[in-house]
Write a protein that holds these residues in place. Structure first.
Motif, PDB file in Angstrom:
ATOM      1  N   PRO A  59      -2.386  10.651  62.909  1.00  0.00           N
ATOM      2  CA  PRO A  59      -2.537  11.517  64.087  1.00  0.00           C
ATOM      3  C   PRO A  59      -3.227  10.835  65.268  1.00  0.00           C
ATOM      4  N   GLN A  60      -4.185   9.961  65.001  1.00  0.00           N
ATOM      5  CA  GLN A  60      -4.880   9.282  66.099  1.00  0.00           C
ATOM      6  C   GLN A  60      -3.951   8.336  66.850  1.00  0.00           C
ATOM      7  N   LYS A  61      -3.066   7.677  66.112  1.00  0.00           N
ATOM      8  CA  LYS A  61      -2.113   6.758  66.747  1.00  0.00           C
ATOM      9  C   LYS A  61      -1.104   7.540  67.599  1.00  0.00           C
ATOM     10  N   VAL A  62      -0.656   8.679  67.080  1.00  0.00           N
ATOM     11  CA  VAL A  62       0.286   9.516  67.836  1.00  0.00           C
ATOM     12  C   VAL A  62      -0.384  10.063  69.088  1.00  0.00           C
ATOM     13  N   LEU A  63      -1.625  10.530  68.959  1.00  0.00           N
ATOM     14  CA  LEU A  63      -2.353  11.035  70.130  1.00  0.00           C
ATOM     15  C   LEU A  63      -2.573   9.938  71.159  1.00  0.00           C
ATOM     16  N   ALA A  64      -2.861   8.716  70.705  1.00  0.00           N
ATOM     17  CA  ALA A  64      -3.039   7.599  71.634  1.00  0.00           C
ATOM     18  C   ALA A  64      -1.730   7.273  72.345  1.00  0.00           C
ATOM     19  N   PHE A  65      -0.613   7.449  71.654  1.00  0.00           N
ATOM     20  CA  PHE A  65       0.689   7.224  72.287  1.00  0.00           C
ATOM     21  C   PHE A  65       0.972   8.285  73.348  1.00  0.00           C
ATOM     22  N   LEU A  66       0.577   9.520  73.067  1.00  0.00           N
ATOM     23  CA  LEU A  66       0.839  10.618  74.003  1.00  0.00           C
ATOM     24  C   LEU A  66      -0.140  10.648  75.175  1.00  0.00           C
TER      25      LEU A  66
END
Length: 103
Positions: free
Chosen positions: A31-38
């Motif tokens: 989830p942290q990687k996805v949030l950083a992408f968004l």
């Protein structure tokens, strides 16, 4: 249980395991990687863009050269591709709901 049903279940299991493993290996399950992408206005992490691009580079030719020509799936089910590619309100609404849920 008949042979066809076993093949269908086995192909579903293998597909799900491969998809899940790909999500974990690529970092798309973090989830942290996805949030950083968004987060394009903060500490943006473009690495998932390369994962998606790499997947498209592999899938697009395979789809056009192999999948699109097939009449039946590997498990024997008939492939039914949509006859129209019209963008309508149902498609847009579903896309928005999916995007909100994923985000």
């Amino acid at each position: 249980m008949n042979r066809t049903k076993v093949i269908q279940l086995a192909s579903a299991l293998v597909s799900g395991l491969l998809f899940g493993a790909g999500m974990v290996v690529s970092g798309m399950a973090d989830p942290q990687k996805v949030l950083a992408f968004l987060d394009i206005t903060g500490q943006w992490d473009p690495s998932l863009m390369f994962v998606m691009g790499g997947a498209l580079l592999i899938f697009a030719p395979f789809y056009h050269l192999v999948i699109k020509k097939r009449k039946h799936a590997l498990n024997g089910d008939e492939l039914n591709f949509p006859a129209t590619n019209k963008v309508d309100s149902t498609l847009v609404t579903g896309s928005i709901i999916f995007g909100l849920g994923w985000g």
